[in-house]
Design an enzyme around this catalytic site. Structure first.
Site, short mmCIF file in Angstrom:
data_model
loop_
_atom_site.label_atom_id
_atom_site.label_comp_id
_atom_site.label_asym_id
_atom_site.label_seq_id
_atom_site.Cartn_x
_atom_site.Cartn_y
_atom_site.Cartn_z
N GLU A 87 -4.80 -15.17 6.39
CA GLU A 87 -4.81 -13.90 5.69
C GLU A 87 -5.23 -12.78 6.62
OE1 GLU A 87 -7.90 -13.40 2.66
OE2 GLU A 87 -8.60 -15.41 3.12
N GLU B 217 0.16 -11.51 -11.20
CA GLU B 217 -1.02 -10.65 -11.31
C GLU B 217 -0.62 -9.21 -11.09
OE1 GLU B 217 -3.37 -12.67 -8.25
OE2 GLU B 217 -3.10 -10.96 -6.95
N HIS C 4 2.35 8.79 -4.70
CA HIS C 4 3.61 8.95 -5.42
C HIS C 4 4.62 7.90 -5.03
CE1 HIS C 4 2.35 12.66 -7.15
NE2 HIS C 4 2.20 13.25 -5.99
#
Lengths: 377, 288
Positions: free
Chosen positions: B98, B209, B247
């Protein structure tokens, strides 16, 4: 990681993107002094890590240094969506003839960098995207070749008819790509990208989010980190290998794994309780981690009961059990603890915990219900 | 049958001499996985748990016929380890590591597409075809060979749900964690496509999730292409909002990645969404 507008503009400047002159102030007096140096008219802008600053009263147009001081005194200390304004940016006001949008993102769907431009820039860009998606022009970038000049030109041609403006915009689109890649951004955006009546172009607002995974190779950007009080506690937890977010409820949760931690919170809420936090102790947990986790929870005065939900994979249940025993001997914990353990070394863990007064749960739902019941007493 | 790994899987462990690498090599061997090689530069010629170690993946492939690899390599070195596996002709690469930057991932994913290699992860707990092979860090003892394909973005939440599937005697055909990072190799849709062709798999559990739009994409795919029953669970219904990506994130996904939106997307195409992990079994039994 989010950085402020003024910091994003510093990065833009480094890459040759035109940004209006400006400086940051933390007091009204400082704002007045900066206004004197820059000359009027000016805009005073709140520097907080949320959107919608204008609508919340965090952006004001001023004509004199006195007005700048007054505006700064109103904006500093203002609460915008739960965040307190501590800095304002004083920047030259720009005459706006036309507002466009330019944005880059690392796109999950195409698994590539994606650029978007629109001639309909400004504060309502998300509405434009929803109502009239044809006004947003997207282009997926080959990560090996990067954005090529003719591709930037093609995008700029969607924005303006005047070829002089098209060339200037294409140049900015290319420079923003370079900035985006160089700082390992997950997002970088100019909105609005402004054309003045004289045909000048300016990045009037700037937004950059940095990929947290890449921060290790950008120490200069790491220094830009601005943390709130709540985030300080989270960062402190992070340095101990814990992922913690404080919430407003009274049931403290200690879980291994982010997905399971969220599912645990959801379950507590489903049965009528309120979680006090999100806390993921991660994989390969040591007893020390459990002690640290409990320390964080007992420092939160709202917590009335604690629910441990551990599914052993790499995390060994006996490690967690030892951690709890260690914590109980080291810390004064007057809170009831409910615990559900399953997976690797589950039986050893149960043996260790049988000598304590912990309340065991047979399932997640059982544990959630028990912790809610106890917290309510 | 099963998907991606089975008895014919020959595994090379990249980073086998490290603490996690050697520990999980032992675990995988005990599960019955054919671990044929380890790779750590400079440690060629050594052995770990009786598995020969090579200096390069290429050498490991040439000498042992390894067709799959798993990485237990720190983030800093993981990217090159994935390139190396792809270069050596490994067909399936599992990245447990990770902390890999997204802009590094976009390049390596494009590279593997060219090579025709599949990638699971990064930030994945791996994959298991119960009774056949395990390539990852999942706790083998909770799995049982059976009918259900499981695809998940999570780790321990997957184990919680699998435990219920096993206890209910449904069992699993193959279970994989696709990884929690924004840019990953195989996604929900790719795995669904594989499960649709797998005869052993009678139904699929999809564990999602908050964040991104992978679940919404999967919903569209299921409506048009997937005939087997699907049950889902989405974590994060009560997660505090606010980790919004400006945005551009909203413009791209057309939504905000909330659990409520994902649940709505699934329910609109006939996917049953469990309200808590335990309920997955009940919903599956109704559909099978």
């Amino acid at each position: 990681m989010k950085i402020h507008e003024y910091q994003a503009k510093e990065i833009f400047k480094r890459f040759g993107i035109p940004v209006p002159d400006g400086k940051v102030a933390t007091t009204p007096e400082e704002a007045e002094k900066i206004a004197n140096e820059l000359g009027s008219p000016l805009v005073v802008k709140a520097q907080v890590h949320v959107g919608g600053r204008g609508k919340a009263g965090g952006v004001k147009l001023v004509k004199t240094p006195g007005e700048a001081k007054e505006a700064a005194s109103k904006i500093l200390g203002l609460d915008i969506k739960g965040l307190t304004v501590k800095k304002v940016l004083i920047t030259k006001a720009i005459d706006i003839k036309d507002e466009a949008y330019i944005g880059y993102i690392v796109d999950r769907r195409s698994k590539k960098p994606l650029v978007m431009v629109s001639a309909a820039g400004g504060i309502d860009i998300e509405e434009v995207a929803r109502e009239t998606p044809e006004k947003i022009h997207k282009f997926v970038i080959d990560p090996f070749y990067g954005l090529l000049p003719h591709q930037a030109m093609e995008l700029a041609l969607k924005l303006y008819n005047d070829i002089k403006l098209v060339r200037k915009a294409a140049d900015v689109i290319l420079k923003l790509y370079k900035a985006f890649i160089s700082v390992d951004a997950s997002l970088s955006e100019i909105n609005p990208f402004v054309v003045t009546p004289d045909g000048e172009i300016w990045a009037v607002d700037a937004k950059i989010n940095i990929d947290d995974n890449a921060l290790v190779r950008h120490p200069d950007i790491e220094e830009m980190r601005d943390v709130t009080e709540a985030e300080k506690k989270e960062l402190d937890a992070k340095s101990k290998g814990l992922s913690y977010i404080k919430l407003d409820g009274n049931i403290g949760c200690v879980v291994n794994g982010a997905g399971l931690a969220m599912a645990t919170m959801d379950l507590i809420k489903k049965y009528g309780g309120e979680p006090a936090n999100f806390l993921d102790i991660g994989g390969s947990s040591s007893p020390e981690k459990v002690v640290n986790a409990l320390n964080i929870l007992i420092s939160d005065k709202n917590v009335k009961s604690i629910f441990f939900n551990i599914f052993g994979g790499i995390t060994r249940c006996d490690d967690v059990a030892n951690g709890i025993v260690e914590a109980l001997s080291k810390l004064t914990i007057n809170l009831p603890i409910v615990i559900k353990l399953a997976g690797t070394n589950e039986d050893e863990a149960k043996k260790i915990l049988s000598q304590t007064e912990l309340i065991t749960a047979a399932s997640m739902a059982d544990g959630a219900k028990k912790s809610i019941e106890i917290a309510g007493k | 049958m099963s998907i991606l790994i089975d008895k014919s899987t020959k595994l090379a462990v990249q980073g086998i001499t490290g603490r996690d690498g050697s520990f999980h090599t032992k675990q995988m061997l005990e599960y019955g996985t054919h671990v044929v090689a380890g790779v750590t530069p400079g440690k060629g010629g050594e052995q770990v748990e009786g598995v020969p170690v090579f200096n390069t993946v290429k050498e490991a492939v040439e000498q042992t016929g390894a067709n799959t690899s798993i990485l237990f390599v720190p983030a800093k070195f993981a990217i090159d380890a994935i390139y190396e596996a792809g270069d050596a002709g490994i067909r399936l690469i599992v990245a447990v590591s990770e902390g890999i930057p997204a802009l590094d991932m976009v390049k390596v994913v494009a590279f593997l597409d060219e090579k025709g290699s599949d990638l699971i992860g990064p930030n994945s707990p791996g994959i298991i075809s119960p009774g056949k092979s395990k390539v990852g860090i999942l706790p083998g003892q909770i799995f049982k060979q059976g009918l259900i394909g499981v695809i998940s973005r999570s780790g321990t939440l997957t184990y919680e749900i699998v435990n219920h599937l096993t206890n209910a005697e449904l069992g699993e055909s193959t279970c994989l964690g696709i990884g929690g990072d924004p840019i990953i190799g195989l996604k929900f849709i790719d795995c669904l496509e594989l499960f649709s062709k797998d005869e052993q798999t009678k139904g699929v559990v999809l564990i999602g999730e908050i964040g991104g739009s992978d679940e919404e994409e999967a919903a569209v795919y299921i409506k048009e292409n997937f005939k087997k029953p699907v049950v889902s669970f989405i974590a994060g219904l009560t997660a505090p909002p606010g980790k919004r990506m400006g945005h551009a994130g909203a413009i791209v996904s057309g939504g905000t990645g909330t659990a409520a939106e994902k649940i709505k997307a699934f329910e609109s195409v006939g996917v049953a969404v469990a309200k808590e992990p335990e309920e997955v079994v009940k919903l599956l039994k109704e559909k099978l």
